[in-house]
Design a protein around this motif. Structure first.
Motif, PDB file in Angstrom:
ATOM      1  N   ASP A  46       0.850  -1.194   0.000  1.00  0.00           N
ATOM      2  CA  ASP A  46       0.000   0.000   0.000  1.00  0.00           C
ATOM      3  C   ASP A  46       0.883   1.241   0.000  1.00  0.00           C
ATOM      4  OD1 ASP A  46       0.551   0.880   2.824  1.00  0.00           O
ATOM      5  OD2 ASP A  46      -0.475  -0.981   3.311  1.00  0.00           O
ATOM      6  N   GLY A  47       0.238   2.409  -0.123  1.00  0.00           N
ATOM      7  CA  GLY A  47       0.998   3.644  -0.248  1.00  0.00           C
ATOM      8  C   GLY A  47       1.838   3.977   0.975  1.00  0.00           C
ATOM      9  N   ARG A  48       1.283   3.775   2.169  1.00  0.00           N
ATOM     10  CA  ARG A  48       2.038   4.082   3.390  1.00  0.00           C
ATOM     11  C   ARG A  48       3.268   3.192   3.510  1.00  0.00           C
ATOM     12  NH1 ARG A  48      -0.897   7.674   6.170  1.00  0.00           N
ATOM     13  NH2 ARG A  48      -3.175   7.646   5.880  1.00  0.00           N
ATOM     14  N   ALA A  49       3.086   1.915   3.207  1.00  0.00           N
ATOM     15  CA  ALA A  49       4.220   0.986   3.248  1.00  0.00           C
ATOM     16  C   ALA A  49       5.247   1.344   2.183  1.00  0.00           C
ATOM     17  CB  ALA A  49       3.727  -0.450   3.058  1.00  0.00           C
ATOM     18  N   ALA A  50       4.773   1.865   1.053  1.00  0.00           N
ATOM     19  CA  ALA A  50       5.683   2.260  -0.026  1.00  0.00           C
ATOM     20  C   ALA A  50       6.604   3.395   0.413  1.00  0.00           C
ATOM     21  CB  ALA A  50       4.887   2.687  -1.258  1.00  0.00           C
ATOM     22  N   VAL A  51       6.048   4.366   1.127  1.00  0.00           N
ATOM     23  CA  VAL A  51       6.853   5.490   1.615  1.00  0.00           C
ATOM     24  C   VAL A  51       7.958   4.987   2.536  1.00  0.00           C
ATOM     25  CG1 VAL A  51       6.805   7.592   3.012  1.00  0.00           C
ATOM     26  CG2 VAL A  51       4.960   7.138   1.371  1.00  0.00           C
ATOM     27  N   ASP A  52       7.603   4.077   3.453  1.00  0.00           N
ATOM     28  CA  ASP A  52       8.595   3.522   4.375  1.00  0.00           C
ATOM     29  C   ASP A  52       9.626   2.670   3.636  1.00  0.00           C
ATOM     30  OD1 ASP A  52       7.270   4.730   6.478  1.00  0.00           O
ATOM     31  OD2 ASP A  52       6.113   2.937   6.994  1.00  0.00           O
ATOM     32  N   ALA A  53       9.132   1.854   2.687  1.00  0.00           N
ATOM     33  CA  ALA A  53      10.034   0.971   1.946  1.00  0.00           C
ATOM     34  C   ALA A  53      11.027   1.771   1.103  1.00  0.00           C
ATOM     35  CB  ALA A  53       9.229   0.027   1.050  1.00  0.00           C
ATOM     36  N   PHE A  54      10.537   2.868   0.498  1.00  0.00           N
ATOM     37  CA  PHE A  54      11.443   3.684  -0.311  1.00  0.00           C
ATOM     38  C   PHE A  54      12.561   4.260   0.553  1.00  0.00           C
ATOM     39  CE2 PHE A  54      13.242   7.173  -2.574  1.00  0.00           C
ATOM     40  CZ  PHE A  54      13.121   6.851  -3.912  1.00  0.00           C
ATOM     41  N   ALA A  55      12.207   4.786   1.713  1.00  0.00           N
ATOM     42  CA  ALA A  55      13.207   5.362   2.602  1.00  0.00           C
ATOM     43  C   ALA A  55      14.210   4.315   3.064  1.00  0.00           C
ATOM     44  CB  ALA A  55      12.522   6.006   3.808  1.00  0.00           C
ATOM     45  N   ALA A  56      13.727   3.075   3.230  1.00  0.00           N
ATOM     46  CA  ALA A  56      14.588   2.007   3.736  1.00  0.00           C
ATOM     47  C   ALA A  56      15.541   1.465   2.675  1.00  0.00           C
ATOM     48  CB  ALA A  56      13.740   0.872   4.300  1.00  0.00           C
ATOM     49  N   CYS A  57      15.045   1.315   1.431  1.00  0.00           N
ATOM     50  CA  CYS A  57      15.874   0.626   0.423  1.00  0.00           C
ATOM     51  C   CYS A  57      16.414   1.535  -0.679  1.00  0.00           C
ATOM     52  CB  CYS A  57      15.124  -0.557  -0.174  1.00  0.00           C
ATOM     53  SG  CYS A  57      13.678  -0.117  -1.169  1.00  0.00           S
ATOM     54  N   ARG A  58      15.915   2.764  -0.777  1.00  0.00           N
ATOM     55  CA  ARG A  58      16.387   3.740  -1.764  1.00  0.00           C
ATOM     56  C   ARG A  58      16.547   3.117  -3.170  1.00  0.00           C
ATOM     57  NH1 ARG A  58      18.742   8.037   1.200  1.00  0.00           N
ATOM     58  NH2 ARG A  58      17.751   7.992   3.250  1.00  0.00           N
ATOM     59  N   PRO A  59      15.469   2.682  -3.778  1.00  0.00           N
ATOM     60  CA  PRO A  59      15.553   2.013  -5.086  1.00  0.00           C
ATOM     61  C   PRO A  59      15.929   2.986  -6.206  1.00  0.00           C
ATOM     62  CG  PRO A  59      13.280   2.486  -4.554  1.00  0.00           C
ATOM     63  CD  PRO A  59      14.069   2.849  -3.339  1.00  0.00           C
ATOM     64  N   ASP A  60      16.398   2.442  -7.309  1.00  0.00           N
ATOM     65  CA  ASP A  60      16.667   3.251  -8.496  1.00  0.00           C
ATOM     66  C   ASP A  60      15.357   3.605  -9.205  1.00  0.00           C
ATOM     67  OD1 ASP A  60      19.557   3.063  -8.280  1.00  0.00           O
ATOM     68  OD2 ASP A  60      19.324   0.980  -8.911  1.00  0.00           O
ATOM     69  N   VAL A  61      14.448   2.637  -9.243  1.00  0.00           N
ATOM     70  CA  VAL A  61      13.145   2.817  -9.900  1.00  0.00           C
ATOM     71  C   VAL A  61      12.072   2.182  -9.023  1.00  0.00           C
ATOM     72  CG1 VAL A  61      11.727   2.281 -11.942  1.00  0.00           C
ATOM     73  CG2 VAL A  61      14.165   2.795 -12.215  1.00  0.00           C
ATOM     74  N   THR A  62      10.935   2.865  -8.907  1.00  0.00           N
ATOM     75  CA  THR A  62       9.791   2.316  -8.180  1.00  0.00           C
ATOM     76  C   THR A  62       8.632   2.116  -9.145  1.00  0.00           C
ATOM     77  OG1 THR A  62      10.423   3.422  -6.117  1.00  0.00           O
ATOM     78  CG2 THR A  62       8.114   2.727  -6.321  1.00  0.00           C
ATOM     79  N   ILE A  63       7.997   0.963  -9.072  1.00  0.00           N
ATOM     80  CA  ILE A  63       6.768   0.694  -9.831  1.00  0.00           C
ATOM     81  C   ILE A  63       5.636   0.706  -8.817  1.00  0.00           C
ATOM     82  CG2 ILE A  63       5.521  -0.954 -11.275  1.00  0.00           C
ATOM     83  CD1 ILE A  63       8.276  -2.100 -12.074  1.00  0.00           C
ATOM     84  N   MET A  64       4.674   1.630  -8.984  1.00  0.00           N
ATOM     85  CA  MET A  64       3.643   1.798  -7.960  1.00  0.00           C
ATOM     86  C   MET A  64       2.250   1.929  -8.567  1.00  0.00           C
ATOM     87  SD  MET A  64       3.723   4.200  -4.610  1.00  0.00           S
ATOM     88  CE  MET A  64       4.246   5.698  -5.455  1.00  0.00           C
ATOM     89  N   ASP A  65       1.336   1.132  -8.041  1.00  0.00           N
ATOM     90  CA  ASP A  65      -0.063   1.196  -8.467  1.00  0.00           C
ATOM     91  C   ASP A  65      -0.620   2.574  -8.138  1.00  0.00           C
ATOM     92  OD1 ASP A  65      -2.619   0.615  -9.274  1.00  0.00           O
ATOM     93  OD2 ASP A  65      -2.944  -1.014  -7.855  1.00  0.00           O
ATOM     94  N   ILE A  66      -1.350   3.160  -9.068  1.00  0.00           N
ATOM     95  CA  ILE A  66      -1.884   4.503  -8.862  1.00  0.00           C
ATOM     96  C   ILE A  66      -3.110   4.493  -7.957  1.00  0.00           C
ATOM     97  CG2 ILE A  66      -3.544   4.672 -10.777  1.00  0.00           C
ATOM     98  CD1 ILE A  66      -2.214   7.382 -11.489  1.00  0.00           C
ATOM     99  N   ALA A  67      -3.838   3.365  -7.900  1.00  0.00           N
ATOM    100  CA  ALA A  67      -5.070   3.265  -7.104  1.00  0.00           C
ATOM    101  C   ALA A  67      -4.921   2.195  -6.041  1.00  0.00           C
ATOM    102  CB  ALA A  67      -6.263   2.956  -8.009  1.00  0.00           C
ATOM    103  N   MET A  68      -4.755   2.630  -4.792  1.00  0.00           N
ATOM    104  CA  MET A  68      -4.618   1.697  -3.676  1.00  0.00           C
ATOM    105  C   MET A  68      -5.430   2.208  -2.496  1.00  0.00           C
ATOM    106  SD  MET A  68      -0.549   0.650  -3.735  1.00  0.00           S
ATOM    107  CE  MET A  68       0.032   2.357  -3.692  1.00  0.00           C
TER     108      MET A  68
END
Length: 215
Positions: A46-68
């Motif tokens: 989900d979006g909240r988990a995505a924010v935390d995951a991005f900060a934790a793993c600092r990916p080069d590219v993120t693929i994210m569903d627009i509707a969650m």
């Protein structure tokens, strides 16, 4: 050979996969992990988990569903880009409505993937975005061009129309939003004008098609 094939000695592209459907998320992750020039940096549902995951793993590219649920992809994108302005995010969507696409572009999306063609476009899209390019499918580009110059609904207008879509009268909408009934009527007139709608039912239909509202 893809026009975005990286140099073989380069580090793999680290990809964060975000989708609330576990099977789709697993399929994306499996496809990415099978590529010699990519790896899965993390996953989120989900979006909240995505924010935390991005900060934790600092990916080069993120693929994210627009509707969650809970936090939509556009809000998550805004939050991520606020803290990490370099973030490269591909938004995954099921439809071509221009409203959500325009909001995502304004929030800094690097590109879009239609779920109907994700198998075909996924890998080239990731490589293109990683290379600093945008990836916008022709169907989405055509939808954006069709509504170029059209006024967007404001947050309040969208809220009023969402209440109307639920079958509420102007008086009921006024009570729900704690505004005057005349203000609701004024918003409805503006909504009809912006959407080119004949009445509120037509406005709801157009808003659903363009992505201002979702079922």
């Amino acid at each position: 050979m893809s026009p975005y094939d990286p140099v073989s000695s380069a580090a793999p592209i680290r990809v964060l996969v975000v989708d609330d459907h576990p099977l789709l998320r697993a399929g994306l992750a499996e496809t990415i992990a099978a590529q010699p020039d990519m790896c899965v940096a993390g996953e989120a549902g989900d979006g909240r988990a995505a924010v935390d995951a991005f900060a934790a793993c600092r990916p080069d590219v993120t693929i994210m569903d627009i509707a969650m649920p809970d936090m939509c992809g556009v809000t998550a994108l805004q939050t991520i880009r606020h803290d990490f302005s370099h973030a490269r995010v591909l938004m995954l969507t099921t439809y071509k409505g221009d409203a959500q696409i325009r909001r995502a572009l304004q929030a800094g999306a690097s590109g879009f993937l239609l779920k109907s063609s994700v198998r075909k476009d996924l890998l080239d899209a990731v490589r293109a975005v990683h290379a600093g390019l945008r990836h916008v499918p022709s169907e989405i580009a055509m939808e954006l061009a069709q509504h170029m110059g059209d006024a967007m609904l404001s947050d309040r207008e969208t809220e009023v129309l969402r209440c109307a879509a639920a079958g509420n009268s102007n008086k009921r909408i006024a009570l729900q939003l704690a505004i005057a009934e005349e203000t609701v009527k004024a918003h409805m007139r503006t909504i009809l004008s912006k959407l080119g709608a004949n009445d509120r039912t037509h406005a709801v239909t157009l808003a659903l098609k363009r992505g201002f509202l979702s079922l």
